[in-house]
Every structure is written in C-alpha cells, then in structure tokens.
Write a protein that holds these residues in place. Structure first.
Motif, mmCIF file in Angstrom:
data_model
loop_
_atom_site.group_PDB
_atom_site.id
_atom_site.type_symbol
_atom_site.label_atom_id
_atom_site.label_comp_id
_atom_site.label_asym_id
_atom_site.label_seq_id
_atom_site.Cartn_x
_atom_site.Cartn_y
_atom_site.Cartn_z
ATOM 1 N N UNK A 111 0.836 -1.205 0.000
ATOM 2 C CA UNK A 111 0.000 0.000 0.000
ATOM 3 C C UNK A 111 0.870 1.255 0.000
ATOM 4 N N UNK A 112 1.965 1.240 0.770
ATOM 5 C CA UNK A 112 2.875 2.379 0.816
ATOM 6 C C UNK A 112 3.554 2.575 -0.537
ATOM 7 N N UNK A 113 3.985 1.469 -1.146
ATOM 8 C CA UNK A 113 4.632 1.546 -2.455
ATOM 9 C C UNK A 113 3.672 2.090 -3.508
ATOM 10 N N UNK A 114 2.415 1.680 -3.421
ATOM 11 C CA UNK A 114 1.411 2.159 -4.375
ATOM 12 C C UNK A 114 1.182 3.661 -4.216
ATOM 13 N N UNK A 115 1.122 4.127 -2.977
ATOM 14 C CA UNK A 115 0.938 5.553 -2.738
ATOM 15 C C UNK A 115 2.133 6.359 -3.246
ATOM 16 N N UNK A 116 3.335 5.818 -3.067
ATOM 17 C CA UNK A 116 4.534 6.494 -3.566
ATOM 18 C C UNK A 116 4.520 6.562 -5.096
ATOM 19 N N UNK A 117 4.059 5.466 -5.726
ATOM 20 C CA UNK A 117 3.989 5.456 -7.183
ATOM 21 C C UNK A 117 2.952 6.454 -7.688
ATOM 22 N N UNK A 118 1.824 6.548 -7.010
ATOM 23 C CA UNK A 118 0.809 7.531 -7.396
ATOM 24 C C UNK A 118 1.345 8.950 -7.256
ATOM 25 N N UNK A 119 2.112 9.195 -6.215
ATOM 26 C CA UNK A 119 2.717 10.515 -6.016
ATOM 27 C C UNK A 119 3.746 10.796 -7.104
ATOM 28 N N UNK A 120 4.548 9.777 -7.462
ATOM 29 C CA UNK A 120 5.526 9.948 -8.540
ATOM 30 C C UNK A 120 4.827 10.279 -9.860
ATOM 31 N N UNK A 121 3.736 9.570 -10.142
ATOM 32 C CA UNK A 121 3.003 9.826 -11.369
ATOM 33 C C UNK A 121 2.359 11.210 -11.354
ATOM 34 N N UNK A 122 1.914 11.658 -10.206
ATOM 35 C CA UNK A 122 1.368 13.021 -10.092
ATOM 36 C C UNK A 122 2.433 14.035 -10.510
ATOM 37 N N UNK A 123 3.649 13.829 -10.043
ATOM 38 C CA UNK A 123 4.744 14.719 -10.423
ATOM 39 C C UNK A 123 5.062 14.597 -11.909
ATOM 40 N N UNK A 124 4.940 13.385 -12.446
ATOM 41 C CA UNK A 124 5.262 13.145 -13.851
ATOM 42 C C UNK A 124 4.253 13.814 -14.790
ATOM 43 N N UNK A 125 3.078 14.130 -14.276
ATOM 44 C CA UNK A 125 2.073 14.840 -15.072
ATOM 45 C C UNK A 125 2.130 16.354 -14.866
ATOM 46 N N UNK A 126 3.222 16.867 -14.288
ATOM 47 C CA UNK A 126 3.290 18.300 -13.972
ATOM 48 C C UNK A 126 3.264 19.162 -15.238
ATOM 49 N N UNK A 127 3.948 18.738 -16.292
ATOM 50 C CA UNK A 127 3.917 19.514 -17.544
ATOM 51 C C UNK A 127 2.527 19.475 -18.176
ATOM 52 N N UNK A 128 1.889 18.317 -18.101
ATOM 53 C CA UNK A 128 0.541 18.193 -18.649
ATOM 54 C C UNK A 128 -0.437 19.100 -17.899
#
Length: 236
Positions: free
Chosen positions: A28-45
């Motif tokens: 669950x912690x790893x999934x939350x970290x991945x969601x946060x990483x993806x949120x950052x990865x969509x910053x330009x979008x």
C-alpha cells in the motif's frame, strides 16, 4: 502435549498474519509512492492543461549500428490512471511490454513513425529522427494542439512545441511515447534476428556491443546495417 501443540500452531498463525499485514502495508505504501511519482510526472501536462490534445514525442534507435529509427507519439487522456510510466530505458523488457499494451488500450491516440537504415544513410540520423517524429504525428487519429518533445524542436511542424531535456523521465506523455517507440523497435529487431541470426539482434537490438562488433567483423555487414555508422569497424 496437545495444549502445547495448539499454542505452537496459534503462535505460527499470529506470525503469518503479522507478516501478511506487513506485506500488505508495504504494498500500500509503495502504491501511494507510485501515485505521487506519477502526479509529479504529469506536472507539464497540468501546466499546459488549457490545451485539449497534449502529445508526447520520443524516439528509439538513434545510436545503433543497424536497423531503423522509430518515433512514438502519444496523447494521454486528461484523467489518465496509468502507473509506472518512465523513461523506457529504466524499465525492464517485461514492464515495457505490459505498459505498451496498457498505453495502446487507454491512450486517446498513438502514432508511430519508422525510418529505414537506407534513409538514415541518405539524410543523417538527426534528420531521419525528425522524419520519424513527423510520421508519428501524422498517424495520430486525433490532431494534437501541443507537443511535448524530448529535448528537440521538430522542423516542419506547425503545432506548438515544448522541448524538455530528459523529458522521458519528466513528462508522462513523453515517457509513454518512449515506451511505444522502444517496444515497436525492439519487436522489429526481433524479426530481423530471424533473418540474420548470426548478428545477435535479439540481444543487443543493433547497438554497438562487443558481441555485435565481433559479428560484424566476422560476417561483414548485412542489409540492415547503417553504412554511415560502421566505417570504424569494417571496410565498405
């Protein structure tokens, strides 16, 4: 004895339950970290969110001694829920294949451009890369109104472009395009391996590894080798 055995079984059950809960908590912690990483990865979008069809562009195969250069163009949905997108070079082959299928299923539009080794030799690799990128854009079923590019400005394209250095690791759209380009090219190189197995294209995909250079010197170039790339290794 029976009581001791029962207590032992109960203790083991408690340990197993505890271990299971720990694993679930870690997942669950790893999934939350991945969601946060993806949120950052969509910053330009998000930064360019006023545009309706943001397209990421990237290529695969600029450096190899053989085979085509391939470009990918991907328009992701505004509410994209794909996880684990990254620079394709940072992903395992298995992960790239899984993400390729997910991107193809969920993207608004996907286009690929493929420019041959003959064309690379004719116009040079940079111009061939631009040509592949233009092809990929033209093949999109939805016309983009903004391009997020991995570090380049593509000549001959009327759409607004935003070049991003190391964009495949900074933008989800570019990362998705890098995966499409890489998997497409790798599959082509696997087909060429069936035609020319002595070169080991299945392993190195045309890049200048020690094994590839040794095969090139042993057997000479095959039809898909880029003549403008191999002059240091064989006489032409």
């Amino acid at each position: 004895m029976a009581g001791a055995s029962l207590r032992g079984q109960q203790d083991e059950a408690v340990i197993v339950m505890g271990t299971t809960k720990e694993r679930e908590a870690k997942r669950a912690l790893a999934l939350e970290k991945e969601k946060e990483r993806m949120w950052q990865l969509f910053s330009y979008e998000r930064e360019y969110g006023s545009y309706h069809a943001i397209c990421g562009i990237d290529e695969a195969g600029r450096g190899p001694l053989a085979g085509p250069v391939v470009a990918g163009a991907v328009i992701l949905p505004k509410n994209c829920d794909i996880l684990y997108i990254n620079d394709s070079k940072k992903l395992s082959e298995k992960k790239r294949e899984l993400l390729y299928d997910e991107i193809m299923a969920k993207a608004v539009a996907v286009g690929t451009g493929i420019v041959s080794w003959e064309r690379i030799d004719q116009i040079n690799i940079l111009q061939a890369t631009y040509e592949a990128m233009r092809q990929a854009i033209e093949k999109l079923s939805v016309p983009p109104d903004l391009l997020l590019n991995d570090a380049v400005l593509i000549p001959g394209v009327a759409v607004r472009q935003v070049p991003i250095v190391k964009g495949d690791a900074k933008s989800a759209s570019i990362g998705a395009a890098s995966i499409i380009a890489k998997v497409t090219r790798d599959r082509l190189m696997m087909e060429y391996h069936q035609m020319y197995p002595e070169y080991g294209f299945d392993a190195h995909k045309g890049y200048g590894t020690k094994a590839h250079i040794e095969a090139l010197r042993t057997y000479g170039p095959c039809p898909i080798h880029r003549r403008t790339f191999i002059g240091h290794f064989v006489e032409l």
